[in-house]
Each structure stands twice: as C-alpha cells, then as structure tokens.
Motif scaffolding. Structure first.
Motif, PDB file in Angstrom:
ATOM      1  N   GLU A  82       0.830  -1.199   0.000  1.00  0.00           N
ATOM      2  CA  GLU A  82       0.000   0.000   0.000  1.00  0.00           C
ATOM      3  C   GLU A  82       0.868   1.253   0.000  1.00  0.00           C
ATOM      4  OE1 GLU A  82      -4.053  -1.530   2.279  1.00  0.00           O
ATOM      5  OE2 GLU A  82      -2.661  -0.174   3.312  1.00  0.00           O
ATOM      6  N   GLU A  83       0.492   2.206  -0.811  1.00  0.00           N
ATOM      7  CA  GLU A  83       1.108   3.524  -0.835  1.00  0.00           C
ATOM      8  C   GLU A  83       0.056   4.534  -0.387  1.00  0.00           C
ATOM      9  OE1 GLU A  83       4.108   6.496  -1.776  1.00  0.00           O
ATOM     10  OE2 GLU A  83       4.230   4.310  -1.665  1.00  0.00           O
ATOM     11  N   THR A  84       0.380   5.304   0.657  1.00  0.00           N
ATOM     12  CA  THR A  84      -0.535   6.297   1.204  1.00  0.00           C
ATOM     13  C   THR A  84      -0.005   7.693   0.895  1.00  0.00           C
ATOM     14  OG1 THR A  84      -1.095   4.773   3.013  1.00  0.00           O
ATOM     15  CG2 THR A  84      -1.749   7.074   3.262  1.00  0.00           C
ATOM     16  N   LEU A  85      -0.822   8.496   0.235  1.00  0.00           N
ATOM     17  CA  LEU A  85      -0.453   9.865  -0.148  1.00  0.00           C
ATOM     18  C   LEU A  85      -1.351  10.824   0.608  1.00  0.00           C
ATOM     19  CD1 LEU A  85      -0.319   9.245  -4.009  1.00  0.00           C
ATOM     20  CD2 LEU A  85       1.565   9.050  -2.373  1.00  0.00           C
ATOM     21  N   ILE A  86      -0.752  11.682   1.433  1.00  0.00           N
ATOM     22  CA  ILE A  86      -1.511  12.597   2.285  1.00  0.00           C
ATOM     23  C   ILE A  86      -1.151  14.031   1.938  1.00  0.00           C
ATOM     24  CG2 ILE A  86      -1.970  13.345   4.656  1.00  0.00           C
ATOM     25  CD1 ILE A  86      -1.320  10.545   5.583  1.00  0.00           C
ATOM     26  N   LYS A  87      -2.193  14.858   1.772  1.00  0.00           N
ATOM     27  CA  LYS A  87      -2.004  16.278   1.525  1.00  0.00           C
ATOM     28  C   LYS A  87      -3.032  17.053   2.333  1.00  0.00           C
ATOM     29  CE  LYS A  87      -2.068  19.856  -2.058  1.00  0.00           C
ATOM     30  NZ  LYS A  87      -2.284  20.157  -3.495  1.00  0.00           N
ATOM     31  N   ALA A  88      -2.559  17.955   3.195  1.00  0.00           N
ATOM     32  CA  ALA A  88      -3.436  18.769   4.026  1.00  0.00           C
ATOM     33  C   ALA A  88      -3.233  20.240   3.680  1.00  0.00           C
ATOM     34  CB  ALA A  88      -3.162  18.539   5.508  1.00  0.00           C
TER      35      ALA A  88
END
Length: 817
Positions: free
Chosen positions: A516-522
């Motif tokens: 799994e690759e998790t990409l987070i942008k806030a």
C-alpha cells in the motif's frame, strides 16, 4: 419509585408462574427413530444433530444422538417429513419420511443410517447444531444472531455483549479485545452509517435484522490493512430465495431510549433480485447530573470544581438496498444504495468554581444548547465475470462512492460571573468526508490451491470549516479569526494484494501479502499552509489451521495492521464547549503499524469450546494526551504519535447445552497492557489488566416460550494517563412465539438492580490530576414485536467479491452518553 419497583418485581414473578403453568403440551400418536453410524468404522456416532422438517422444509424439532448413536422424535402428527442428519467431518444426509393418516404403526424405525466422512479440508469448524450460534474459522469467529432468541427483543449493540472478543465499556463504546482501533463493515463493505459514531446507529437497529456478526482477528490480504485490533463485519439478514420474504420489528425502551422500527426484505423474480434493510429509532435520556474536578500544582496551585445537569435526544434513520441482475450464468451485475440521517440535541447547565487556598478566584454558570446533524450516502456498482468449467473462478470490477456530512452548532451563555470575562459565544463546525473507490479482483481455484489477487485505489477528501463567534459590545456575535479555520485533507491509498489458500486433509493454509502507498495532503486554507506526506507499507498475513479427529482444531495467525487517522482524529477544530477543558484533533498525525500474533484452540462436539492467546505490539501509536496550561487554567486534549503499546492476553468462549431445553454460554478476555509515551519532554507510562467477562443462560419452555438471563463485567480501562472505572451489566428477557415462524413477542429488563451507572474517568499529567463522573440512566425496560412474512424458493445470485474499505480507524464517541 419503590411501589413501582415492587409492582415490577411482582409482575415478573407472576409472569414466570404463567410460563411454568403453560409449559405443557398434548399427546401426539407417532414417533420416528434411528441409529447413526460411521461408514468406515461402523461405530455409533454420538452428538450428531438430527432435524425433523415439515414438507415445506420448515424445522420442527432437533435432537442429538446419544452414546449409542440413537435419536428419537416422539409425539409426531401424521404427515410428510424430512429427516436431516448433520455431523462435522461427515457428509450430511436427508431422508424423506411419510406417516400416513390412520397408520396402525405408532413407530417409524429408519434403522441404521450410515454417514461417510468428508475427504476435503473443512474451511471452518462449527458447532454441531442445525443453527450453530458460534462458528470458528481459520481467521475469524462469527456469532449467528438469528440462532439466538434474544435477537427478537434486543438491539444490535446489546447483542454485541455476547459476541466473543467484543465488549462495551462504561459509555457503551465498542471494544475489540479491549481495543478501540478496529474497523466496522456492513455486509463486508464500508458504510457512512457507522463511520461517525457506530454505537448510536447499532442501538437503534433491531438485532432481528442482522444475520450474524463476524470478528475477523487475522484479516487476509484481500482486506485493506487498517484496523489494528481487527475487523467487525455485520451481515444483515438476506434470505435470498425466489419469491419474497422479510421481517418487521417494532419496539421501544424506556425510561431511557425510545421507540424504534426496523426491518428487512428480499424479492426475486426471474433473473432480477433485491434485498435491503432499514429503520428509524430514538435514544433519549432524561436529565442526569455530572461533576468533575481538577487539582493543579506548580507555581500557581488551584483546584477546579464543576457540577452540571444535562439531557439529550438522539434520532436516526437508515436504509440500504442491493439490486442484482443475472445476465446469464457467467455475467452478473449488482448495485447498492444506502442513506442515513440523524441528529443529536442536548441541553445542559454547569456551575464552575476555581479555588486558590480555599478562596474562590473564578466562577461562572454555563448554559449550553447543542445541535448536531449528520447525513451520509453510499452508492456502489459491481460486475462479475465467471468462467466455463470453473464455477469459483471469477473476475470482478467494482466502483463505490461514499459521502458524509456533519454539522455541529453550540450556543453557550455565561451567567453568575466571578472574575470571569469571556463573553457569550457560539461554535460552528461543518465537516465532511467524500470517498471514491475503484477495485478489480481475480480468483482462480486449482485442485487444492486457491489464488486471489487484486488492485485497488481509494481517493478520500476530508474537510472541516469551523468558526468561533463571540458576543461583542454591540450585542452581536462576531467571528474571531484567531479561533477560526478551514481545513482540507486529501488521503489517497493505492494498493495491490496476492494471497493463496492451500487445503490438505487435516491442514489449511492461508497466506498473502499486501502493498500500500498512502499519499496525504493537508491544506489549512485560512492560514495558507500545506502539509504533504507519503507512506509505503508491505503487509504480510498468514493463517494456519490444523484439524484433529476429535472435532477440534488449532489455529495460528500473524498479521500486520495499519491505523490511519480519520477526520475525527485529524480535524483541527477546537471544542471550547467547556472553557476549562479544550479538545482538538491533530492534522499532523501519521499512520501506525501494529504486529499481531494469535494462537487458538477450538473443540466442537455437544457444545463448543474456544480458547486463545494473543500478543501484539506497535510503536509510534496514536495516543490521546492531556496537558495542563497553567497560565490559562485549561486542560488541553489532543492526539499525537507518541505511544509504544504492548499487549499480552487470552480469550475464551464456552457454549454448552445442559439439556435439550437449557443452554448456557460464557466468554471473556483478559489482557495485560503496557503503554509508554513522551508528553512535553516527560516519559509517561502505564500498565495493568484490561478484561471482560460475559455469562448467559436460556431455557426453552413448551408452546414457544423462552427465558434468558445475562451478566457481564468490564474491568477498568487503562490509558496512557489514567483509567476508566469498572462496571457490570445484567438483563432478563422473555420471548413468546405467538404465531409459529411468523410473530414473536419479547420483553426484557436491563439492570433492574441499578437505576444509574457512573462513568468515571481519571487523568494524571505534569502538575495536575483530574477526574470526571457522568451519571447515566442504567435501568430500562423493553418491549418488541417481530413479524416475518413471505415465501421463497430459489436463490439470488450475488457478487462474491466487492469493495471492502476497512482502512480507517474507528469513529468518534460522544463522551458520557
């Protein structure tokens, strides 16, 4: 109140006398008997389940063979029947029996019935009964609610007290082996209905609409890796046969609770089928009291005392349906739609006083009117392609869309001021979550090996818009920009998995890996700041099952799980509804990786016995932390990745029929936990036992009467900075089948010996200690009617693979409800 209690106890005594008097039946003239033996050894088989069914396949009676393999059904009327023989490890057998009207043979002897052993590896071991309550599989335990008579009167949340590995804390929050980091699925799929606060939904849902609850302790690779403790899968009732059927449940609980209505249906005509569930309910609590205190030390030692009153009203509506169209034997299309809507209104008043050296230095009375409204929608479309010559080989394409909105509005007014200058204020918070999922799955069975593989993309958009309005000198509420922000969080998960299941005669293996690759942008829009992070994880999982000849099995499992923070953990909205205690989320939270090892032993014969050991550990866990701000006199609570957790424990479950009419079951778990973390540069640790015990018994009288009694105990809940209190729960219920297989009346009383329950939470930190005590109504009474209707003949074909988004941590809980 005392005359009411005495009247209630007298009514219970008289009711039980009626039950005992009515537990009689008239004589019937015919009987059926036989002997069950093993085909290989020719030995009699003990504890084999034998069922007597009518000509339309309705179960009438069931019996277990004795030590000589003999079964006997007496007092049978003339007619056409089917005898069904079921034994774990053997092929089942059905035998037609015809007793002619006026027959001069009072006894029908079927002689010796031979059962042959199954040569394929069983995928699960189940209780030897026509409707087993507990089932143990290689990676999960399931509880069949439809086999439990109390499902006719209780809601789903009440029934969870009986499910192995599950428990409820003093505030009715669901725990999986004492852990709140899990994922709840509905029919193997995520649902916005239980995303925010599952306890509110599940206690408004009648248990009669639920088929079973699965506790998946070692989720295979096809599941997303979220849920540190595992997955709770709630499967709704779907008797998917040709024609139509359904059920309707009407009930209510008082003085706390309220009316509820729920039901389910199934319709099939030709290649088209539909099934669904829905309902609405209320959960209201009259006014109760609470108090809290805090003692701070250091340079400015003070003590705070708060006393308050509160009441709340919670209403909820939910509906879900699934459509199926079988183009031909190899092509299938299914679609789903679900909707939920609810609101929570509360009123409260609180007197707060701060003391320094026994003198009041600050005081005020706070009146709070709070409104919380939420809604959600779920849409899904699936296409399944089969292959000629291999019925279990399939390729599935799935798409799912989910959206939820949550609005909170708090009106707070201050009076009786003593050195307190904060003006009246309003809090607004509008948050939401949108999610799109695209998935493809492929299953290819070989002789003894099954291959599964798939790819998946989850695209999430979490957002929050909160505002703080303060009363100005002109008598108007104006927005305070320092306490206002707009927040947007995008979380995309790209994953792929490959798993294998291999079966031998006495062994079963299931192993796989998920990447799994998790990409987070806030994006903090109000402050014009960004946050970007990427995470890559390789998640292995393995389960091994060893089956023995004495109908027992040994299971081993290892897996890694990920806890990703949800919008409830990330939301930077600061809740100031209690000025001395502020709470907020943390948008900088990172996913947590946990390791879990399990070993369990199960045996099923006349009853069932399960015992297990488990050990789990993780670093950088998300912990709720509280810090005291001495300059403002405020305890500030948030979340951070500061914890190191270890847990070693055991669990057990015993389900045993004492007689054909009397059964009992007990279950529980006990874990010793170690928690460590660093708060403001100080090392903090806590350890201790967390456990739960449940015991229940039921007796079945003649003419459709049944009585059940239950007891449970929860030990104190250990946290990094403190603990909650222990508590016990008792209940008594009575069921009467008014119209056989159609209409059931049920009544129950919960906690008749305790009007209130105290929910106590203690927290200790640098230079402060604090505790809170919320009093909730505990004693309640319930009534319900459950009606089944319709008739079905053939089965609906349904997708065997679909979207299961189980990668986000559990929902938020309302403190002190």
């Amino acid at each position: 109140m005392k005359p009411l209690i005495k009247s209630g106890l007298l009514g219970v005594v008289l009711f039980f006398n009626v039950l005992i008097v009515s537990a009689q039946t008239g004589p019937v003239s015919y009987s059926i008997k036989g002997i069950i033996v093993d085909s290989a050894s020719a030995k009699a088989l003990e504890y084999v389940t034998v069922s007597l069914k009518s000509s339309d396949n309705k179960p009438l009676k069931s019996a277990l063979t004795d030590g000589k393999g003999v079964f006997n059904f007496s007092k049978i009327a003339a007619g056409k029947y089917t005898i069904t023989v079921i034994s774990v490890g053997h092929s089942s057998k059905s035998i037609p029996v015809n007793i002619a009207v006026g027959s001069d043979r009072p006894e029908t002897n079927l002689g010796t019935i031979v059962l042959s052993a199954k040569h394929n590896q069983l995928k699960e071991v189940s209780v030897t009964a026509e409707r087993p309550i507990i089932q143990q599989e290689v990676d999960r335990i399931s509880y069949d609610l439809q086999a439990d008579p109390e499902s006719k009167v209780n809601n789903v949340l009440d029934m969870m007290r009986k499910v192995p590995l599950l428990s409820l804390d003093a505030d009715d929050n669901i725990k999986l082996q004492g852990n709140s980091n899990y994922k709840i699925l509905i029919n193997g799929k995520p649902s916005s209905m239980v995303a925010k606060n599952p306890k509110d939904v599940l206690r408004s849902m009648p248990a009669s609409s639920i088929q079973k609850i699965e506790v998946i302790t070692t989720p295979p690779a096809k599941y997303d890796s979220e849920g540190i403790a595992g997955i709770i899968n709630i499967i709704t009732t779907k008797k998917v046969d040709n024609g139509y059927n359904g059920s309707l449940n009407v009930g209510g609980r008082f003085p706390v609770g309220g009316p509820r209505v729920g039901g389910n249906y199934t319709v099939k005509q030709g290649k088209f089928g539909a099934s669904g569930y829905g309902g609405f309910g209320t959960y209201s609590q009259p006014q109760t009291s609470y108090f809290s205190n805090r003692v701070s030390t250091g340079t400015n030692p003070r003590s705070l005392s708060q006393n308050g009153l509160r009441e709340f009203d919670n209403r909820f509506v939910y509906v879900g349906t699934e459509f199926s169209f079988e183009i031909d034997t190899l092509n299938l299309i299914t679609a789903e739609i679900g909707f939920n809507n609810g609101n929570y209104d509360s009123k409260g008043s609180q007197m707060s006083q701060t003391f320094s050296q026994n003198s009041i230095v600050e005081g005020y009375t706070l009146n709070n009117n709070s409104e919380n409204n939420w809604k959600g929608i779920d849409l899904a479309l699936n296409y399944q392609l089969g292959f000629k010559g291999k019925k279990d080989r399939m390729l599935t394409f799935s798409y799912r869309y989910s959206n939820s909105d949550d609005k909170t509005f708090d009106q707070l007014g201050v009076s009786d001021r003593i050195n307190y200058n904060t003006p009246d204020y309003h809090q607004h918070n509008k948050s939401g979550s949108g999610e799109q999922t695209i998935q493809a799955d492929y299953v290819h069975p070989f002789k003894k090996l099954t291959l599964e593989a798939g790819v998946k993309a989850i695209l999430r958009d979490n957002n929050s818009d909160f505002r703080y309005d303060s009363l100005n000198t002109e008598g108007l509420f104006a927005t305070d920009p320092r306490r206002t922000n707009t927040f947007d969080n995008n979380q995309d998960v790209i994953g792929a998995y490959n798993s294998y299941q291999y079966n031998l005669k006495n062994w079963g293996f299931k192993a796989g890996v998920r990447i799994e690759e998790t990409l987070i942008k806030a994006n903090f829009i109000s402050t014009d700041s960004d946050l970007k992070k990427d995470y890559f994880n390789i998640i292995p999982t393995i389960s091994i099952n060893r089956k023995f000849k004495d109908m027992s099995s040994l299971n081993f499992g290892f897996t890694q799980r990920i806890q990703r923070p949800s919008i409830w953990n990330l939301n930077p909205f600061v809740d100031r509804s209690n000025p001395n205690f502020e709470s907020t989320g943390n948008p900088d939270l990172r996913p947590v990786l946990s390791n879990d090892i399990r070993l369990s032993y199960s045996k099923f014969k006349k009853g069932s016995f399960n015992i297990g050991l488990n050990y789990s550990f993780s670093n950088n866990t998300i912990q709720q932390i509280s810090v005291y701000d001495n300059s403002r006199g405020v305890t500030f609570t948030s979340y951070d990745n500061i914890g190191k957790d270890k847990s070693l424990g055991s669990n057990f479950n015993i389900n045993y029929p004492i007689t054909k009419k009397w059964d009992f079951n007990i279950s529980g778990n006990m874990n010793y936990v170690w928690i460590k973390g660093v708060i403001n540069g100080f090392n903090v640790s806590n350890d201790g036992f967390r456990g739960y015990f449940y015991g229940g018994t039921g007796y079945k009288f003649e003419k459709g009467w049944r009585v059940n009694a239950n007891f449970s105990y929860s030990s104190p809940y250990i946290t990094l900075q403190g603990q909650g209190n222990s508590y016990y729960y008792t209940s008594l219920s009575v069921n009467k089948e008014v119209i056989k297989d159609k209409l059931t009346f049920s009544a129950s009383t919960n906690n008749p010996f305790a009007k209130y329950r105290e929910y106590i939470n203690e927290t200790t930190g640098a230079d402060f200690t604090q505790s809170s005590n919320y009093r909730n109504y505990f004693r309640s009474y319930s009534l319900s009617l459950n009606y089944r209707f319709g008739k079905l003949e053939g089965s609906i074909k349904k997708n065997k693979r679909g979207i299961k988004n189980d990668d986000v941590s559990g929902g938020k809980s309302n403190q002190g409800e």
